[in-house]
Write an enzyme that holds these catalytic residues in place. Structure first.
Site, PDB file in Angstrom:
ATOM      1  N   TYR A 277      -2.065  -1.028  10.546  1.00  0.00           N
ATOM      2  CA  TYR A 277      -2.023  -1.593   8.895  1.00  0.00           C
ATOM      3  C   TYR A 277      -0.781  -0.962   8.328  1.00  0.00           C
ATOM      4  CZ  TYR A 277      -3.670  -1.248   4.239  1.00  0.00           C
ATOM      5  OH  TYR A 277      -3.737  -1.369   2.876  1.00  0.00           O
TER       6      TYR A 277
ATOM      7  N   SER B  36       0.828  -1.073   0.040  1.00  0.00           N
ATOM      8  CA  SER B  36       0.084   0.048  -0.062  1.00  0.00           C
ATOM      9  C   SER B  36       0.847   1.390   0.145  1.00  0.00           C
ATOM     10  CB  SER B  36      -0.858   0.055   1.193  1.00  0.00           C
ATOM     11  OG  SER B  36      -1.346   1.183   1.395  1.00  0.00           O
TER      12      SER B  36
HETATM   13  P1  NAP Z   1     -11.775  -5.922  -0.294  1.00  0.00           P
HETATM   14  O1  NAP Z   1     -12.463  -5.106  -1.234  1.00  0.00           O
HETATM   15  O2  NAP Z   1     -11.823  -5.592   1.114  1.00  0.00           O
HETATM   16  O3  NAP Z   1     -11.401  -7.138  -0.640  1.00  0.00           O
HETATM   17  C1  NAP Z   1     -10.828  -8.074   0.096  1.00  0.00           C
HETATM   18  C2  NAP Z   1     -10.606  -9.536  -0.378  1.00  0.00           C
HETATM   19  O4  NAP Z   1      -9.776 -10.058   0.494  1.00  0.00           O
HETATM   20  C3  NAP Z   1     -11.903 -10.226  -0.392  1.00  0.00           C
HETATM   21  O5  NAP Z   1     -11.646 -10.992  -1.587  1.00  0.00           O
HETATM   22  C4  NAP Z   1     -11.673 -11.188   0.804  1.00  0.00           C
HETATM   23  O6  NAP Z   1     -12.609 -12.241   0.885  1.00  0.00           O
HETATM   24  C5  NAP Z   1     -10.550 -11.442   0.933  1.00  0.00           C
HETATM   25  N1  NAP Z   1      -9.967 -11.703   2.377  1.00  0.00           N
HETATM   26  C6  NAP Z   1     -10.255 -10.833   3.505  1.00  0.00           C
HETATM   27  N2  NAP Z   1      -9.912 -11.572   4.508  1.00  0.00           N
HETATM   28  C7  NAP Z   1      -9.108 -12.678   4.034  1.00  0.00           C
HETATM   29  C8  NAP Z   1      -8.557 -13.793   4.653  1.00  0.00           C
HETATM   30  N3  NAP Z   1      -8.550 -13.884   5.837  1.00  0.00           N
HETATM   31  N4  NAP Z   1      -8.262 -14.884   3.606  1.00  0.00           N
HETATM   32  C9  NAP Z   1      -8.381 -14.622   2.499  1.00  0.00           C
HETATM   33  N5  NAP Z   1      -9.138 -13.839   1.958  1.00  0.00           N
HETATM   34  C10 NAP Z   1      -9.275 -12.875   2.729  1.00  0.00           C
HETATM   35  O7  NAP Z   1     -10.292  -5.275  -0.271  1.00  0.00           O
HETATM   36  P2  NAP Z   1      -9.426  -4.398  -1.298  1.00  0.00           P
HETATM   37  O8  NAP Z   1      -9.562  -2.990  -1.078  1.00  0.00           O
HETATM   38  O9  NAP Z   1      -9.620  -4.852  -2.909  1.00  0.00           O
HETATM   39  O10 NAP Z   1      -7.861  -4.625  -0.984  1.00  0.00           O
HETATM   40  C11 NAP Z   1      -7.029  -5.774  -1.402  1.00  0.00           C
HETATM   41  C12 NAP Z   1      -5.741  -5.480  -1.061  1.00  0.00           C
HETATM   42  O11 NAP Z   1      -5.186  -4.160  -1.343  1.00  0.00           O
HETATM   43  C13 NAP Z   1      -5.411  -5.534   0.482  1.00  0.00           C
HETATM   44  O12 NAP Z   1      -4.319  -6.031   0.870  1.00  0.00           O
HETATM   45  C14 NAP Z   1      -5.256  -3.925   0.819  1.00  0.00           C
HETATM   46  O13 NAP Z   1      -4.610  -3.805   1.988  1.00  0.00           O
HETATM   47  C15 NAP Z   1      -4.599  -3.540  -0.450  1.00  0.00           C
HETATM   48  N6  NAP Z   1      -4.785  -2.113  -0.699  1.00  0.00           N
HETATM   49  C16 NAP Z   1      -6.144  -1.594  -0.964  1.00  0.00           C
HETATM   50  C17 NAP Z   1      -6.309  -0.052  -1.328  1.00  0.00           C
HETATM   51  C18 NAP Z   1      -7.573   0.483  -1.546  1.00  0.00           C
HETATM   52  O14 NAP Z   1      -7.639   1.599  -1.292  1.00  0.00           O
HETATM   53  N7  NAP Z   1      -8.524  -0.371  -1.723  1.00  0.00           N
HETATM   54  C19 NAP Z   1      -4.983   0.557  -1.230  1.00  0.00           C
HETATM   55  C20 NAP Z   1      -3.700   0.158  -0.875  1.00  0.00           C
HETATM   56  C21 NAP Z   1      -3.809  -1.387  -0.668  1.00  0.00           C
HETATM   57  P3  NAP Z   1     -14.158 -12.361   1.331  1.00  0.00           P
HETATM   58  O15 NAP Z   1     -15.110 -11.398   0.540  1.00  0.00           O
HETATM   59  O16 NAP Z   1     -14.458 -13.767   0.975  1.00  0.00           O
HETATM   60  O17 NAP Z   1     -13.979 -11.930   3.048  1.00  0.00           O
END
Ligand code: NAP
Length: 249
Positions: free
Chosen positions: A155, A142
Site C-alpha cells: 500500500y 497518503s
Molecule cells: P473507503 O471508505 O473504503 O471508500 C472507498 C471508495 O472508493 C468507495 O467509494 C469505493 O466504491 C471506491 N472504490 C473502491 N474500489 C474501487 C474501484 N476499483 N473503482 C472505483 N471505485 C472504487 O475509503 P477512504 O478511507 O475514504 O479512502 C479513500 C482514499 O483515501 C483512498 O485512496 C485511500 O488510500 C486514501 N486514504 C485514506 C485514509 C484513511 O485513513 N481513510 C488515509 C490516507 C489516504 P464502492 O463503495 O462502490 O466500492
C-alpha cells in the site's frame, strides 16, 4: 456564486468516505459532479440526492477504476452528462495491510491496478476532456508515504508511486495549464477504515498520541483542501503534495 460555478468534476470512489466528502464540498461550491462508484450504487445515489437536495448538480456513474475499459466509459459518460471537464479527483483506492511474508502477487496487483494504474488511466482520459483553459487533477495519496508504517509495504509503495506521479505529471501537463497536486491524508475515519478494523486499532491510538493535533481526522478535515486545489485560489500551485494529517509526519 460558488468558487467552482460552471465547472465539472469527476470524483472517483465517491460513494462513501473521503471521496463522498469531496464530491459534496465541490458541489457546494457550484461544480457539477460525477460521483463514481465501483459497487455501492446505494451510497453513490445517496451522495447525488444530498447534492441535488441542496440545489447542486450530480450524477452517479459506476466504473471499476482497476478496469481500463471502465475508466474510458466513465469519461465518455461524463462528457455525455455535462459536456466538459475541469477537475479530476483521483480518490478511489484500497488499503490492505500485510507483513512481508504475507505479500502475494495478487495483493500487489490489486493495489497497483487501482491505486496507480487507475490513476494514470483516469488522468489520461481527463486530459482529453479538459478545455484550452486547462484543469486541476487532485490525487489522494497518503501520509504513509512519509511515515512508512510496518506491514504496509505494498500500500505504501502504491502511494509513494502516486507522489512521484504528481510531480511528473505536473511538469508534463503544466504547459497545457493543467495543475496536478496531491492531498496526503493522515488517518481519517471512513467506512473503509471502520470496515478494516483500523478505527479501533492500536494504530489509531498511536496516531492520537503522535499527531500534534491529538486526534484522527474526519472527511471534512480533507474536503476544504480539495476545494482549494480545485479552485483558482491555488492557481500558481502545481506538483505539490500537501500533508493533511493533524501534523503527524
Ligand atoms: P473507503 O471508505 O473504503 O471508500 C472507498 C471508495 O472508493 C468507495 O467509494 C469505493 O466504491 C471506491 N472504490 C473502491 N474500489 C474501487 C474501484 N476499483 N473503482 C472505483 N471505485 C472504487 O475509503 P477512504 O478511507 O475514504 O479512502 C479513500 C482514499 O483515501 C483512498 O485512496 C485511500 O488510500 C486514501 N486514504 C485514506 C485514509 C484513511 O485513513 N481513510 C488515509 C490516507 C489516504 P464502492 O463503495 O462502490 O466500492
Amino acid at each position: 456564486m460558488g468558487k467552482l460555478a460552471n465547472q465539472v468534476a469527476v470524483v472517483t470512489g465517491a460513494s462513501k468516505g473521503i471521496g463522498a466528502g469531496i464530491a459534496k464540498a465541490l458541489a457546494a461550491e457550484g461544480a457539477a459532479v460525477v460521483v463514481n462508484y465501483a459497487s455501492s450504487k446505494e451510497g453513490a445515489d445517496r451522495v447525488v440526492a444530498e447534492i441535488a437536495g441542496k440545489g447542486g448538480k450530480a450524477v452517479a456513474v459506476q466504473a471499476d477504476l482497476a478496469k481500463p475499459a471502465d475508466v474510458t466509459r466513465l469519461f465518455a459518460e461524463t462528457k455525455k452528462a455535462f459536456g466538459r471537464l475541469d477537475i479530476l479527483v483521483n480518490n478511489a483506492g484500497i488499503y490492505e495491510f500485510a507483513p512481508l511474508e504475507a505479500i502475494t502477487e495478487e495483493h500487489f496487483h490489486k493495489h497497483f491496478n487501482l491505486n496507480v494504474l487507475g490513476v494514470l488511466l483516469a488522468a489520461k482520459e481527463a486530459v482529453k476532456l479538459f478545455g484550452p483553459e486547462g484543469g486541476s487533477i487532485i490525487n489522494i495519496g497518503s501520509g504513509v508515504s512519509r511515515i512508512t508504517p510496518a506491514t504496509t509495504a505494498v500500500y505504501t509503495a502504491s502511494k509513494g508511486a502516486l507522489d512521484a506521479i504528481t510531480g511528473v505529471l505536473a511538469k508534463e501537463l503544466g504547459p497545457r495549464k493543467i495543475r496536478v497536486n496531491s492531498i496526503n491524508p493522515g488517518m481519517i475515519e471512513t467506512e473503509g477504515v471502520r470496515g478494516a478494523g483500523i478505527s479501533d486499532s492500536d494504530f489509531r491510538k498511536w496516531v492520537e498520541t503522535q499527531a500534534p493535533l491529538g486526534r484522527i481526522g474526519q472527511t471534512d478535515d480533507i474536503s476544504p483542501t480539495a476545494v482549494y486545489l480545485a479552485s483558482s485560489d491555488s492557481k500558481y500551485m502545481t506538483g505539490e503534495t500537501l500533508l493533511v494529517a493533524g501534523g503527524l509526519r
